[in-house]
Design a protein around this motif. Structure first.
Motif, PDB file in Angstrom:
ATOM      1  N   LYS A 282       0.869  -1.154  -0.107  1.00 33.16           N
ATOM      2  CA  LYS A 282      -0.026  -0.043  -0.002  1.00 33.16           C
ATOM      3  C   LYS A 282       0.980   1.200  -0.094  1.00 33.16           C
ATOM      4  N   SER A 283       1.931   1.165   0.906  1.00 36.17           N
ATOM      5  CA  SER A 283       2.753   2.390   0.870  1.00 36.17           C
ATOM      6  C   SER A 283       3.320   2.566  -0.291  1.00 36.17           C
ATOM      7  N   LEU A 284       3.952   1.504  -1.249  1.00 40.77           N
ATOM      8  CA  LEU A 284       4.724   1.634  -2.371  1.00 40.77           C
ATOM      9  C   LEU A 284       4.016   2.048  -3.504  1.00 40.77           C
ATOM     10  N   THR A 285       2.586   1.523  -3.685  1.00 38.84           N
ATOM     11  CA  THR A 285       1.600   1.687  -4.599  1.00 38.84           C
ATOM     12  C   THR A 285       0.462   2.552  -4.761  1.00 38.84           C
ATOM     13  N   GLY A 286      -0.088   2.716  -3.400  1.00 38.75           N
ATOM     14  CA  GLY A 286      -1.328   3.504  -3.182  1.00 38.75           C
ATOM     15  C   GLY A 286      -2.488   2.812  -3.147  1.00 38.75           C
ATOM     16  N   THR A 311      15.656 -12.880  -0.874  1.00 40.24           N
ATOM     17  CA  THR A 311      15.953 -11.564  -1.459  1.00 40.24           C
ATOM     18  C   THR A 311      15.747 -10.397  -0.519  1.00 40.24           C
ATOM     19  N   SER A 312      16.776  -9.437  -1.044  1.00 41.68           N
ATOM     20  CA  SER A 312      16.960  -8.167  -0.147  1.00 41.68           C
ATOM     21  C   SER A 312      15.631  -7.480  -0.122  1.00 41.68           C
ATOM     22  N   GLN A 313      15.366  -6.515   0.807  1.00 40.24           N
ATOM     23  CA  GLN A 313      14.103  -5.671   1.061  1.00 40.24           C
ATOM     24  C   GLN A 313      14.153  -4.636  -0.336  1.00 40.24           C
ATOM     25  N   TYR A 314      15.355  -4.263  -0.533  1.00 42.06           N
ATOM     26  CA  TYR A 314      15.469  -3.324  -1.586  1.00 42.06           C
ATOM     27  C   TYR A 314      14.975  -3.851  -3.021  1.00 42.06           C
ATOM     28  N   GLU A 315      15.300  -5.031  -3.444  1.00 42.33           N
ATOM     29  CA  GLU A 315      15.102  -5.812  -4.479  1.00 42.33           C
ATOM     30  C   GLU A 315      13.556  -6.102  -4.521  1.00 42.33           C
ATOM     31  N   ILE A 316      13.072  -6.345  -3.356  1.00 42.86           N
ATOM     32  CA  ILE A 316      11.612  -6.505  -3.201  1.00 42.86           C
ATOM     33  C   ILE A 316      10.780  -5.296  -3.488  1.00 42.86           C
ATOM     34  N   ASN A 317      11.110  -4.258  -2.922  1.00 40.25           N
ATOM     35  CA  ASN A 317      10.476  -3.181  -3.148  1.00 40.25           C
ATOM     36  C   ASN A 317      10.408  -2.600  -4.625  1.00 40.25           C
TER      37      ASN A 317
END
Length: 327
Positions: A282-286, A311-317
């Motif tokens: 939700k925070s990344l896509t709205g 997988t790293s959090q950066y890659e997931i985001n």
């Protein structure tokens, strides 16, 4: 076992009447109800018990349907009452009979657990402090993730295992008990015995309410009060969950691999929930509501927990944003 269901109708029997009734009921079960004699076990009571308010019988249920048995009893114009796996009825003399139907694989365990009145409950309370769960259907280890039960691992359906773990005299148990005091004398000889764990103030609400109604449990508390101070005042050992687990593993070493495997699955599940969840998406896509749920389903259908875990959090985001932008 089934409680006093027909208070105004049922009678008590003295010892001689009771044992005569045992033969009659077993004959009724075999000849009228079609139950094989080897599938019947009359629960044992202390030998000096003078009167009986009911008769408890364990039935190996695999070959019998409890509802069919109930119908056959009713066809004899006898009152019946069913509660889960217990079928109760009044015989022609208005004496209450409780039939306890159990699976074949736990039949012997159940016969021992239910015998000697409240002994199974007392043993269960004693061994629980070391991480075990003991009931009529076997000896278990309960694996948890916080307050959530992950799995109940069946450790044994051999009743002598709990006797051995508690360091009690197995031959005395097999020979039986003459009186409740005889039974209590045997129980408190366990090296693991702690009197305080039986006190009402140390029980949860459910057990406190239940055990207050149990005659033999109350007799045991009276017995404890008269013990020597060296036994009565022995302090309880406060074991951590890890220490309890280690004790269980020391008795059942093969359990360790299965518990460790599930622990790893729990660890992966817990970490993946932190790395990928609805709030993050939700925070990344709205997105919110149904579209948010659809996006999570789409993502999880392509990327499982093991991938998220590794997988790293950066890659997931970054992947979340890319998928959203290309919808």
């Amino acid at each position: 076992m089934g409680g006093n269901i027909w208070k105004d109708q049922s009678i008590r029997l003295n010892k001689n009447e009771y044992f005569e009734c045992c033969y009659q009921v077993q004959e009724f079960l075999t000849s009228v109800l079609g139950v094989d004699q080897q599938d019947i076990f009359v629960i044992q009571a202390v030998k000096d018990k003078e009167s009986f308010g009911d008769m408890d019988i364990v039935i190996r249920k695999n070959n019998y349907n409890i509802l069919d048995i109930q119908t056959k009893i009713q066809e004899q114009n006898l009152n019946t009452s069913k509660n889960c796996n217990i079928l109760s009825f009044l015989n022609t003399n208005n004496f209450q009979i409780d039939l306890i139907f159990v699976d074949r694989n736990v039949f012997n365990y159940a016969c021992n657990y239910f015998s000697w009145n409240d002994l199974g409950n007392l043993l269960g309370r004693l061994i629980k402090q070391y991480g075990f769960k003991h009931g009529w259907n076997g000896l278990y280890y309960v694996q948890r993730n916080g307050d959530h039960v992950v799995q109940e691992h069946l450790l044994s359906t051999r009743y002598l295992d709990i006797i051995n773990i508690l360091g009690l005299d197995r031959y005395k148990f097999l020979c039986g008990f003459n009186s409740y005091e005889d039974m209590f004398d045997w129980l408190v000889k366990s090296p693991l015995f702690i009197s305080s764990i039986f006190k009402y103030e140390n029980l949860n609400h459910t057990n406190r309410v239940r055990d207050r109604k149990r005659k033999v449990y109350n007799l045991f508390l009276d017995y404890i009060d008269k013990l020597d101070d060296s036994i009565k005042n022995k302090e309880a050992i406060k074991l951590s969950e890890e220490e309890k687990r280690s004790f269980v593993f020391s008795k059942f070493p093969k359990l360790a691999l299965e518990v460790e495997r599930l622990d790893k699955e729990i660890e992966i599940h817990n970490i993946t929930k932190l790395k990928f969840n609805g709030e993050l998406v939700k925070s990344l896509t709205g997105l919110s509501g149904v579209p948010l749920g659809d996006f999570i389903k789409l993502f999880k259908s392509n990327y499982n927990d093991n991938w998220i875990f590794n997988t790293s959090q950066y890659e997931i985001n970054l992947l979340i944003k890319n998928i959203y932008q290309n919808l």
